[in-house]
Design an enzyme around this catalytic site. Structure first.
Site, PDB file in Angstrom:
ATOM      1  N   SER A   1      20.665  17.364  23.650  1.00  0.00           N
ATOM      2  CA  SER A   1      20.721  18.491  23.176  1.00  0.00           C
ATOM      3  C   SER A   1      21.092  17.646  21.972  1.00  0.00           C
ATOM      4  CB  SER A   1      22.604  19.219  23.719  1.00  0.00           C
ATOM      5  OG  SER A   1      22.270  19.931  23.381  1.00  0.00           O
TER       6      SER A   1
ATOM      7  N   TYR B   1      30.486  19.580  27.464  1.00  0.00           N
ATOM      8  CA  TYR B   1      29.728  19.291  27.786  1.00  0.00           C
ATOM      9  C   TYR B   1      28.936  18.348  26.280  1.00  0.00           C
ATOM     10  CZ  TYR B   1      24.864  21.348  26.713  1.00  0.00           C
ATOM     11  OH  TYR B   1      23.416  21.542  26.585  1.00  0.00           O
TER      12      TYR B   1
END
Length: 268
Positions: free
Chosen positions: A150, A163
């Site tokens: 990401s 995350y």
């Protein structure tokens, strides 16, 4: 919850790719990016082990894949079962580590048990899947590892400690796999999208709205897309095209890197 209000991006025209005879494994395959990757690899001729704990979603995926040049084999599995995950990767030519989860909380309010689960699913499970796949890849002198990272694997955002930690760790794991795999014909790369139009992002919009005390539309424009030059969400099919390219023989010299699909976010 209503879908994000930005208009959808263009649907990419698939490039002709041939993965016939290859066996791929995709985690988090029942929806979002994982679903798009599964269908794209099957369209290129691969036999895909579609791994997810959502059995109903896997059944729908398998039905939707009917008639494609390759095939989709539903593989129900909870990735917190690390031993089973490693066994499931045996014999695969391509591993796409995609499964993920998200919780938006400040560090002092973040439940430790959730932090542990996020790291298990998004970092330890990819390690075990790679570990399970490498003997076969090394034996045949060819393999492709693609890790769905990401933009948060490259930079941080507040309220996303688990995350961000998992994605940063995945970047390092991917580079290590690239260095070890290079003498054996195995490449390892990350794909780093910005915000993708998926249920995970839709839930994140709701969580961010609650955290900031603003509407969901304002979260989209003022938080998620604030630093993006392209003011839209990226579509799962666009991400799947990048993943598919990295799985091809033509991408054999691309390894140890991160393909960034962030709409210009990190250009600032």
């Amino acid at each position: 919850m209503t879908a994000p209000t930005t208009p959808p991006g263009p649907v990419p025209r698939p490039v002709a790719l041939d993965l016939g005879g290859r066996t791929a494994l995709v985690t988090g395959a029942a929806g979002g990016i994982g679903r798009a990757c599964t269908l794209r690899l099957a369209a290129a001729g691969a036999k895909v082990r579609a791994m997810d704990r959502d059995t109903a979603g896997l059944d729908t995926l398998s039905a939707d894949a009917a008639g494609l040049p390759g095939s989709v084999e539903p593989f129900p599995l909870d990735l917190t079962d690390l031993d089973a995950a490693e066994r499931a990767a045996a014999g695969t030519d391509i591993v796409v580590n995609n499964a993920g989860l998200q919780l938006v909380r400040s560090i002092e309010e973040f439940p430790p048990e959730v932090f542990h689960t996020v790291l298990t699913v998004m970092l330890e499970a990819p390690f075990r899947l790679i570990r399970g796949a490498l003997p076969h890849m090394y034996g045949q002198g060819w393999g492709r590892i693609v890790n769905l990272s990401s933009v948060h694997g490259l930079r941080a955002s507040a309220y996303k400690s688990a995350y961000v930690a998992a994605k940063h760790g995945l970047e390092g794991l991917s580079k290590t796999a690239a260095l070890e795999g290079a003498p054996h014909g195995v490449t390892s790369n990350c794909v780093c999208p910005g915000y993708v139009r998926t249920p995970l992002v839709e839930k994140q919009i709701a969580d961010q709205a609650a955290a900031h005390g603003i509407t969901e539309d304002r979260v989209l424009t003022e938080v998620l897309l604030k630093d993006s030059a392209l003011k839209r969400l990226i579509e799962p099919d666009e991400v799947a095209e990048a993943v598919a390219y990295l799985c091809t023989p033509q991408a054999g010299f691309v390894t140890g890197t991160s393909l960034v699909l962030d709409g210009g976010w990190t250009a600032h």
